[in-house]
Write a protein that holds these residues in place. Structure first.
Motif, PDB file in Angstrom:
ATOM      1  N   HIS A 165       0.826  -1.212   0.000  1.00 56.31           N
ATOM      2  CA  HIS A 165       0.000   0.000   0.000  1.00 56.31           C
ATOM      3  C   HIS A 165       0.862   1.264   0.000  1.00 56.31           C
ATOM      4  N   ASP A 166       1.466   1.567  -1.128  1.00 58.06           N
ATOM      5  CA  ASP A 166       2.333   2.731  -1.239  1.00 58.06           C
ATOM      6  C   ASP A 166       1.792   3.791  -2.196  1.00 58.06           C
ATOM      7  N   GLY A 167       0.656   3.495  -2.876  1.00 54.90           N
ATOM      8  CA  GLY A 167       0.096   4.479  -3.789  1.00 54.90           C
ATOM      9  C   GLY A 167       1.078   4.806  -4.906  1.00 54.90           C
ATOM     10  N   GLY A 168       1.127   6.075  -5.326  1.00 56.24           N
ATOM     11  CA  GLY A 168       2.207   6.434  -6.200  1.00 56.24           C
ATOM     12  C   GLY A 168       1.979   7.398  -7.328  1.00 56.24           C
ATOM     13  N   GLN A 169       0.756   7.582  -7.844  1.00 52.58           N
ATOM     14  CA  GLN A 169       0.631   8.447  -9.011  1.00 52.58           C
ATOM     15  C   GLN A 169       0.751   9.909  -8.618  1.00 52.58           C
ATOM     16  N   ASN A 266      -5.236   2.518  -0.221  1.00 51.33           N
ATOM     17  CA  ASN A 266      -4.195   2.276  -1.224  1.00 51.33           C
ATOM     18  C   ASN A 266      -4.598   2.934  -2.529  1.00 51.33           C
ATOM     19  N   PRO A 267      -4.488   4.267  -2.604  1.00 49.98           N
ATOM     20  CA  PRO A 267      -4.887   4.986  -3.819  1.00 49.98           C
ATOM     21  C   PRO A 267      -3.819   4.835  -4.898  1.00 49.98           C
ATOM     22  N   PHE A 268      -4.001   3.875  -5.780  1.00 46.83           N
ATOM     23  CA  PHE A 268      -2.977   3.550  -6.772  1.00 46.83           C
ATOM     24  C   PHE A 268      -2.891   4.613  -7.866  1.00 46.83           C
ATOM     25  N   THR A 269      -4.032   5.189  -8.250  1.00 50.13           N
ATOM     26  CA  THR A 269      -4.041   6.197  -9.309  1.00 50.13           C
ATOM     27  C   THR A 269      -4.994   7.331  -8.950  1.00 50.13           C
ATOM     28  N   MET A 270      -4.803   8.476  -9.592  1.00 52.96           N
ATOM     29  CA  MET A 270      -5.706   9.618  -9.421  1.00 52.96           C
ATOM     30  C   MET A 270      -5.606  10.489 -10.664  1.00 52.96           C
ATOM     31  N   ILE A 279     -10.113  16.577  -7.946  1.00 52.72           N
ATOM     32  CA  ILE A 279      -9.239  15.413  -8.060  1.00 52.72           C
ATOM     33  C   ILE A 279     -10.052  14.162  -7.786  1.00 52.72           C
ATOM     34  N   TYR A 280      -9.906  13.162  -8.641  1.00 50.44           N
ATOM     35  CA  TYR A 280     -10.620  11.897  -8.497  1.00 50.44           C
ATOM     36  C   TYR A 280      -9.592  10.808  -8.181  1.00 50.44           C
ATOM     37  N   ILE A 281      -9.726  10.202  -7.000  1.00 47.65           N
ATOM     38  CA  ILE A 281      -8.744   9.255  -6.485  1.00 47.65           C
ATOM     39  C   ILE A 281      -9.346   7.863  -6.462  1.00 47.65           C
ATOM     40  N   ASN A 282      -8.634   6.900  -7.037  1.00 52.31           N
ATOM     41  CA  ASN A 282      -9.091   5.515  -7.102  1.00 52.31           C
ATOM     42  C   ASN A 282      -8.441   4.734  -5.960  1.00 52.31           C
ATOM     43  N   ASP A 283      -9.236   4.403  -4.953  1.00 51.93           N
ATOM     44  CA  ASP A 283      -8.723   3.773  -3.729  1.00 51.93           C
ATOM     45  C   ASP A 283      -9.099   2.297  -3.720  1.00 51.93           C
ATOM     46  N   ILE A 284      -8.082   1.438  -3.703  1.00 53.14           N
ATOM     47  CA  ILE A 284      -8.286  -0.003  -3.784  1.00 53.14           C
ATOM     48  C   ILE A 284      -8.820  -0.542  -2.467  1.00 53.14           C
ATOM     49  N   GLY A 285      -9.809  -1.438  -2.542  1.00 53.45           N
ATOM     50  CA  GLY A 285     -10.492  -1.954  -1.365  1.00 53.45           C
ATOM     51  C   GLY A 285      -9.741  -3.072  -0.667  1.00 53.45           C
TER      52      GLY A 285
END
Length: 800
Positions: A165-169, A266-270, A279-285
């Motif tokens: 869970h490091d995210g990154g974009q 864990n917001p992988f992309t936004m 801003i629209y953030i895609n948070d993995i479940g």
């Protein structure tokens, strides 16, 4: 509560393959998928203004796509890269002024080896840190020696190292600031028991203990770390002074100044919505059966806490911002039973707006302004229309297959719209050569002729048969015009009659508006009516009720109605889906629901629904103090909030209104607060316990306290997180910050890993922060100590 999950069991341990192995791809007519090249361990892409593409590889390599191919060799290899699980090279951004300065920004994790202090190993595994570095690009190359550290997010030391869970974009916003989403490090537990053996939800093993024996790790909710956040950063690595938490709450921590929003897993992309600051953030479940894959909307004026680790999906808790949209998470892969369809998945790994564009290659207008989002496991891309009741339409399928299979599995991730108005995504696999960069492009075929016939049906419904030529025309969608609209309408390719009379029905091809077909029909039917059906009450906590419709026209279904509601009793809290599902999300009362035939607003029906059995609201809140004076004995005491009535929601937020340099605070559970003495003395601490259901129900007390004797406390070295070094690591110039000792005389020491003093500086009447220059010292790891008359505090620092 969400459980830990293993996204690189989804994105590292789950596999991808080239297009020749992906069977059953399905896209709208006129769209094609092309594989542009292969690249192992792909994780992120971004576009240079002239159309070239930068591709980040998780193991620290940066590649360039130009002239129709991924160029070899790489143009950059990050130094000291730490990669594995979900760490490594995670994000890349291009400066808005790239055409003049050539700057690119890389977010990644690095490995600090042999990290000891006075013979003690600081971590049982590797010691790592997350950082943003800037490089200069000239032509198709990176300028040698151009690296500059912009921001480091602390050294992770002690017994706990996050693995996932490091995210990154990263993206630059319209304000010229750099935005970065970070994951919460898979550290979301209220309290780790001694030696990090397990998660103690009640924190009973933590009472009376201090670090490292017992540590609170809810990083997404922690002001004093960068993780589980949306960060907003100046180009030089400093924090913008207009960030929402730059000065409050107090005391102010270093990372707090950078936080733009928090509460992410864990917001992988936004992605920014073009033309706006939204801003629209895609948070993995998570892996819970109740988990949700979230799309969260962050605006300059929206709330800033998005719920994790307390909430997933929608919540009735006003302290959190609900996602603008979410879908179901299919848990326990690869044994998951939901492996097909487009309504559930395992990880939302891509999301991007297709903005309104024009010119060559522009997609049809029906896609403009829509948000495209991708699921890694089920390999589909859907669109959601946030301006139209979150209407979801499937766009593509078959972009992933056999997820979880170690030899043939493939998944899809990352969505981006290129400068050529086409959409790009990547696939990922453990098997070399099965990773790829793909482009979805639009190659239209124009309609040449259009005809239709109407076949009479029972109950006021008539089927419509269309003939469109050529058969492979790009857009077969039709706009129907019925005049007068009071007599009939077209719904789901059916002609629905509302009464008797003559109507003119016209079909218009959406891909070529000059191609039309018209018929005149004589309708013979008594006037249509509708009646809403379904139960008249909801009696379960957070329950729901599916409403239906009966009609003289058998073809009318709930999905053909527009649903609205009004609250007769304003305490009721509900929502209604486009298919007539009433969802009770809190409290009790009465609502009036109206269903209106979308094709004819004059045809409608009303139903009254009572709601009971919902969660009770708190009526009062107090703190368990007989007086306003509490003596902190043996270094610790506990405050407890009491909410009445007892059946009301008991969630509580503790807030410090007036801080103290002599105590530390830790929330033990929702309604308990531990007050721990860290030095001898007498001071005033002012706290507030706030009900999260209704923030106006509060109780505030001032607590003067006397600390009993704590042996050696004044000379004990404290590794307090509120001591900040900015930036850390640095190039020899940094700012030391520790607000609780503002106004005192301090001494700053810089020591090597063996504890030898290399530098010292006395600062009179310390203002809370001060500049320090140790650029004369060699590169390496140092300990920086701030010494006062009552104690010493230290931090590790890496000088590059």
């Amino acid at each position: 509560m969400k459980n830990k999950s293993k996204l690189w069991s989804i994105i590292t341990g789950i596999l991808l393959m080239s297009s020749s192995y992906i069977h059953g791809q399905s896209l709208p007519s006129g769209f094609v998928v092309q594989q542009l090249g292969t690249l192992s361990n792909p994780v992120s892409i971004t576009f240079i203004p002239d159309g070239r593409i930068l591709l980040a590889r998780q193991d620290g390599y940066l590649y360039l796509f130009t002239n129709g191919a991924i160029q070899s060799p790489h143009i950059l290899q990050l130094d000291s890269i730490y990669w594995g699980n979900e760490k490594g090279f995670l994000g890349i951004a291009v400066d808005p002024d790239f055409t003049t300065n050539g700057y690119i920004y890389c977010y990644y994790t690095i490995n600090v080896t042999n990290n000891t202090y006075q013979g003690i190993v600081l971590n049982r595994n590797n010691t790592i840190m997350h950082k943003i570095a800037r490089y200069t690009m000239s032509g198709n190359s990176i300028v040698s020696g151009s690296k500059r550290t912009i921001l480091d997010m602390d050294i992770t030391n002690g017994n706990f190292i996050n693995v996932n869970h490091d995210g990154g974009q990263m993206h630059f916003g319209p304000d010229g600031k750099l935005y970065l989403v970070t994951g919460e490090g898979d550290l979301w537990c209220p309290c780790y028991t001694p030696n990090g053996a397990s998660c103690d939800w009640s924190c009973n093993a933590c009472v009376g203990r201090t670090q490292p024996n017992c540590v609170s790790y809810q990083w997404a909710d922690n002001w004093n770390c960068y993780f589980g956040k949306l960060l907003r950063i100046n180009k030089d690595g400093s924090a913008p002074t207009d960030n929402p938490y730059y000065t409050t709450p107090t005391p102010v921590y270093g990372p707090q100044k950078y936080i733009y929003a928090r509460g992410f897993r864990n917001p992988f992309t936004m992605h920014f919505k073009p033309g706006t600051s939204d801003i629209y953030i895609n948070d993995i479940g998570s892996s819970n059966q109740s988990a949700r894959e979230e799309i969260n909307k962050v605006t300059p004026t929206s709330g800033k806490h998005f719920g994790w680790p307390s909430v997933e999906g929608n919540s009735g808790n006003s302290a959190y911002v609900n996602p603008i949209y979410y879908y179901g998470h299919c848990a326990n892969l690869p044994s998951c039973t939901v492996k097909s369809g487009t309504t559930a998945g395992c990880a939302i790994t891509g999301g991007v707006f297709y903005s309104t564009v024009s010119g060559v290659n522009a997609w049809p207008s029906q896609y403009h302004g829509k948000y495209f989002y991708m699921d890694f496991c089920n390999g589909w891309i859907n669109t959601v229309d946030f301006d139209n009741s979150n209407n979801v339409v499937n766009f593509a399928q078959g972009l992933a297959s056999n997820v979880g299979n170690t030899s043939t599995g493939i998944g899809a991730l990352f969505l981006e719209v290129g400068t050529d108005n086409q959409m790009y995504y990547m696939t990922r696999s453990l098997s070399a050569g099965l990773n790829g960069l793909y482009r979805i492009s639009y190659q239209p075929v124009t309609v040449s002729s259009l005809n239709f016939t109407v076949t009479s049906g029972a109950g006021g419904c008539s089927s419509i048969i269309t003939d469109i030529q050529p058969s492979n025309a790009t857009i077969k969608d039709i706009t129907w015009v019925v005049s007068p609209s009071s007599l009939a309408g077209v719904v789901n390719n059916q002609l629905v009659a509302y009464g008797n009379g003559v109507v003119t029905v016209t079909a218009i091809s959406n891909s070529s508006f000059n191609i039309k077909s018209t018929q005149v029909l004589n309708l013979s039917l008594s006037t249509s009516t509708i009646t809403l059906t379904g139960a008249g009450s909801i009696s379960s906590d957070k329950g729901n009720l599916q409403l239906g419709v009966s009609s003289s026209n058998s073809c009318i279904t709930p999905g053909q109605l527009t649903w609205t509601y009004a609250t007769s009793d304003p305490t009721a809290t509900v929502s209604i889906t486009s298919n007539g599902l009433v969802i009770a999300t809190g409290l009790n009362g009465t609502i009036t629901v109206t269903g209106t035939l979308t094709a004819n607003n004059s045809v409608k029906s009303i139903k009254i629904i009572s709601i009971s059995g919902q969660t009770a609201m708190p009526q009062s809140l107090s703190i368990n103090s007989a007086s306003n004076t509490i003596t902190v004995l043996n270094g610790i005491t506990t405050l407890t909030s009491v909410i009445l009535p007892s059946i009301a929601v008991q969630d509580v937020i503790w807030q410090v209104l007036q801080g103290s340099s002599l105590v530390s605070l830790q929330t033990l559970s929702g309604n308990m607060l531990a007050v721990s003495a860290i030095q001898v003395g007498t001071d005033t601490l002012k706290v507030k316990a706030t009900s999260v259901i209704n923030s106006t129900i509060t109780s505030t007390i001032a607590i003067p306290y006397n600390v009993s004797t704590l042996s050696g406390i004044a000379s004990k070295v404290q590794d307090l997180e509120i001591l900040r070094l900015i930036p850390n690591p640095n190039d020899g110039n940094f700012e030391i910050e520790y607000m609780p000792v503002a106004g005192q005389d301090i001494t700053v020491y810089v020591m090597n890993q063996s504890g030898a003093d290399l530098y010292s500086k006395i600062i009179k009447n310390f203002a809370g922060s001060a500049k320090v220059n140790i650029s004369h010292l060699p590169k390496g790891i140092y300990r920086v100590t701030l010494a006062t008359a009552t104690g010493s505090y230290h931090k590790l620092m890496v000088m590059e």
